[in-house]
Design a protein around this motif. Structure first.
Motif, PDB file in Angstrom:
ATOM      1  N   ASP A 194       6.310  54.820  21.251  1.00 27.65           N
ATOM      2  CA  ASP A 194       7.261  54.770  20.135  1.00 27.65           C
ATOM      3  C   ASP A 194       7.752  53.330  19.980  1.00 27.65           C
ATOM      4  O   ASP A 194       8.618  52.859  20.727  1.00 27.65           O
ATOM      5  CB  ASP A 194       8.438  55.712  20.392  1.00 27.65           C
ATOM      6  N   ARG A 195       7.183  52.660  19.010  1.00 33.77           N
ATOM      7  CA  ARG A 195       7.518  51.255  18.773  1.00 33.77           C
ATOM      8  C   ARG A 195       7.326  50.966  17.294  1.00 33.77           C
ATOM      9  O   ARG A 195       6.273  51.276  16.734  1.00 33.77           O
ATOM     10  CB  ARG A 195       6.622  50.353  19.622  1.00 33.77           C
ATOM     11  N   PRO A 196       8.336  50.374  16.626  1.00 31.76           N
ATOM     12  CA  PRO A 196       8.208  50.152  15.177  1.00 31.76           C
ATOM     13  C   PRO A 196       7.150  49.119  14.814  1.00 31.76           C
ATOM     14  O   PRO A 196       6.571  49.182  13.728  1.00 31.76           O
ATOM     15  CB  PRO A 196       9.611  49.688  14.767  1.00 31.76           C
ATOM     16  N   GLU A 197       6.895  48.159  15.699  1.00 29.02           N
ATOM     17  CA  GLU A 197       5.856  47.164  15.420  1.00 29.02           C
ATOM     18  C   GLU A 197       4.477  47.826  15.499  1.00 29.02           C
ATOM     19  O   GLU A 197       4.249  48.723  16.315  1.00 29.02           O
ATOM     20  CB  GLU A 197       5.917  45.999  16.412  1.00 29.02           C
ATOM     21  N   ALA A 198       3.568  47.353  14.670  1.00 34.74           N
ATOM     22  CA  ALA A 198       2.196  47.881  14.686  1.00 34.74           C
ATOM     23  C   ALA A 198       1.426  47.239  15.837  1.00 34.74           C
ATOM     24  O   ALA A 198       1.035  46.071  15.761  1.00 34.74           O
ATOM     25  CB  ALA A 198       1.504  47.597  13.359  1.00 34.74           C
ATOM     26  N   THR A 199       1.247  48.014  16.897  1.00 33.73           N
ATOM     27  CA  THR A 199       0.599  47.500  18.097  1.00 33.73           C
ATOM     28  C   THR A 199      -0.605  48.358  18.443  1.00 33.73           C
ATOM     29  O   THR A 199      -0.542  49.588  18.381  1.00 33.73           O
ATOM     30  CB  THR A 199       1.575  47.492  19.289  1.00 33.73           C
ATOM     31  N   ALA A 200      -1.691  47.708  18.803  1.00 32.22           N
ATOM     32  CA  ALA A 200      -2.878  48.412  19.295  1.00 32.22           C
ATOM     33  C   ALA A 200      -3.566  47.502  20.299  1.00 32.22           C
ATOM     34  O   ALA A 200      -3.861  46.350  19.994  1.00 32.22           O
ATOM     35  CB  ALA A 200      -3.834  48.763  18.149  1.00 32.22           C
ATOM     36  N   PHE A 201      -3.779  48.009  21.495  1.00 35.36           N
ATOM     37  CA  PHE A 201      -4.463  47.223  22.511  1.00 35.36           C
ATOM     38  C   PHE A 201      -5.107  48.160  23.521  1.00 35.36           C
ATOM     39  O   PHE A 201      -4.811  49.358  23.561  1.00 35.36           O
ATOM     40  CB  PHE A 201      -3.506  46.240  23.202  1.00 35.36           C
ATOM     41  N   CYS A 202      -6.011  47.608  24.307  1.00 37.43           N
ATOM     42  CA  CYS A 202      -6.630  48.383  25.371  1.00 37.43           C
ATOM     43  C   CYS A 202      -6.302  47.740  26.705  1.00 37.43           C
ATOM     44  O   CYS A 202      -6.153  46.515  26.812  1.00 37.43           O
ATOM     45  CB  CYS A 202      -8.149  48.485  25.181  1.00 37.43           C
ATOM     46  N   LEU A 203      -6.188  48.564  27.712  1.00 39.19           N
ATOM     47  CA  LEU A 203      -5.878  48.118  29.061  1.00 39.19           C
ATOM     48  C   LEU A 203      -7.066  48.475  29.950  1.00 39.19           C
ATOM     49  O   LEU A 203      -7.229  49.634  30.340  1.00 39.19           O
ATOM     50  CB  LEU A 203      -4.599  48.801  29.550  1.00 39.19           C
ATOM     51  N   PRO A 204      -7.943  47.523  30.233  1.00 39.27           N
ATOM     52  CA  PRO A 204      -9.122  47.835  31.057  1.00 39.27           C
ATOM     53  C   PRO A 204      -8.717  48.326  32.438  1.00 39.27           C
ATOM     54  O   PRO A 204      -7.666  47.974  32.967  1.00 39.27           O
ATOM     55  CB  PRO A 204      -9.850  46.484  31.144  1.00 39.27           C
ATOM     56  N   GLY A 205      -9.565  49.136  33.013  1.00 42.15           N
ATOM     57  CA  GLY A 205      -9.308  49.676  34.340  1.00 42.15           C
ATOM     58  C   GLY A 205     -10.322  50.734  34.691  1.00 42.15           C
ATOM     59  O   GLY A 205     -11.350  50.892  34.036  1.00 42.15           O
ATOM     60  N   ARG A 206     -10.032  51.441  35.753  1.00 40.93           N
ATOM     61  CA  ARG A 206     -10.921  52.497  36.199  1.00 40.93           C
ATOM     62  C   ARG A 206     -10.951  53.643  35.184  1.00 40.93           C
ATOM     63  O   ARG A 206     -10.043  53.816  34.392  1.00 40.93           O
ATOM     64  CB  ARG A 206     -10.468  53.021  37.559  1.00 40.93           C
ATOM     65  N   ARG A 207     -12.012  54.419  35.246  1.00 43.93           N
ATOM     66  CA  ARG A 207     -12.199  55.571  34.344  1.00 43.93           C
ATOM     67  C   ARG A 207     -12.197  55.141  32.876  1.00 43.93           C
ATOM     68  O   ARG A 207     -11.699  55.864  32.007  1.00 43.93           O
ATOM     69  CB  ARG A 207     -11.123  56.622  34.593  1.00 43.93           C
ATOM     70  N   GLY A 208     -12.725  53.965  32.609  1.00 46.85           N
ATOM     71  CA  GLY A 208     -12.902  53.556  31.223  1.00 46.85           C
ATOM     72  C   GLY A 208     -11.746  52.838  30.587  1.00 46.85           C
ATOM     73  O   GLY A 208     -11.864  52.346  29.469  1.00 46.85           O
ATOM     74  N   GLY A 209     -10.599  52.751  31.274  1.00 53.85           N
ATOM     75  CA  GLY A 209      -9.454  52.057  30.700  1.00 53.85           C
ATOM     76  C   GLY A 209      -8.640  52.928  29.762  1.00 53.85           C
ATOM     77  O   GLY A 209      -8.897  54.131  29.600  1.00 53.85           O
ATOM     78  N   THR A 210      -7.654  52.319  29.125  1.00 53.04           N
ATOM     79  CA  THR A 210      -6.706  53.034  28.271  1.00 53.04           C
ATOM     80  C   THR A 210      -6.564  52.311  26.935  1.00 53.04           C
ATOM     81  O   THR A 210      -6.450  51.085  26.903  1.00 53.04           O
ATOM     82  CB  THR A 210      -5.323  53.114  28.943  1.00 53.04           C
TER      83      THR A 210
END
Length: 227
Positions: A58-74
């Motif tokens: 829940d954030r008013p700014e338009a944010t999209a990113f990926c967080l690399p890691g195990r099991r394919g990341g987030t």
């Protein structure tokens, strides 16, 4: 000649240790930052059945990113992004982030930055570290545009041009938005061809000096051992 061979061995060891030290230090910093982000996401993020495989914050700014890691990341989306983007644009943004994860683009950027830190006096490594973040964004753009269209992705990038991703993640906003949008809106696929060629040249330029050095050291060692 034995002395030359021994000097080559020591030089190779010194170079390897320098690279390993800088790469390890960068990797530890990245792990710490990603652990901090994951702890934060565990508190504030939620799953949205409308967008499987992602978490929403829940954030008013338009944010999209990926967080690399195990099991394919987030892949992370904000409610601001969901309200600002149309459904096709959201799908394209998600495809962009998944392309980063599947292509292990963070590893490419980390390797280039480690070489720059290890050898800041080598202009090639400095140039590669500066160029590769933009190149991997374009690579993800190419993959994402196949999920919808180049025009849809271009408009999504414009809507999220003011977005910045956390330092240890990779976001759709990325770098050189205007350049990427112009490239996507080209009427011919020549931009994709040039993009592929640029990546290939970048990888070759990044690897060739180290490969040449290793070959020279090996040759010197053999010469010293046989003399």
């Amino acid at each position: 000649m034995i002395l030359v061979g021994s000097a080559g061995v020591f030089a190779a060891a010194a170079v390897s240790l320098r690279i390993a030290y800088c790469a390890g230090r960068a990797a530890r910093a990245i792990r710490r930052e990603r652990s901090r982000l994951r702890r934060g996401l565990a508190v504030v993020a939620r799953c949205d059945p409308a967008w499987p495989g992602t978490v929403v914050i829940d954030r008013p700014e338009a944010t999209a990113f990926c967080l690399p890691g195990r099991r394919g990341g987030t892949v992370v989306l904000s409610t601001g992004a969901l309200s600002r983007l149309s459904p096709p644009e959201v799908q394209t943004v998600l495809a962009h982030e998944r392309a980063h994860l599947q292509g292990h683009h963070d590893v490419v950027v980390w390797a280039a930055q480690s070489l720059r830190e290890a050898f800041p006096f080598v202009p090639l490594f400095t140039a590669a570290a500066a160029a590769l973040p933009g190149l991997v964004e374009m690579a993800a753009d190419d993959v994402a545009s196949r999920a919808s269209s180049r025009r849809v992705l271009a408009f999504a990038l414009l809507r999220m041009a003011d977005v910045t991703a956390p330092a240890s993640s990779m976001g759709v906003g990325g770098s050189a938005i205007s350049r990427r949008v112009r490239r996507l809106l080209q009427p011919t696929p020549s931009g994709r061809v040039r993009r592929t060629a640029a990546v290939a040249v970048g990888v070759i330029l990044l690897v060739a000096p180290m490969a040449t050095f290793a070959s020279a050291v090996t040759a010197g060692c053999r010469l010293g051992m046989t003399s």
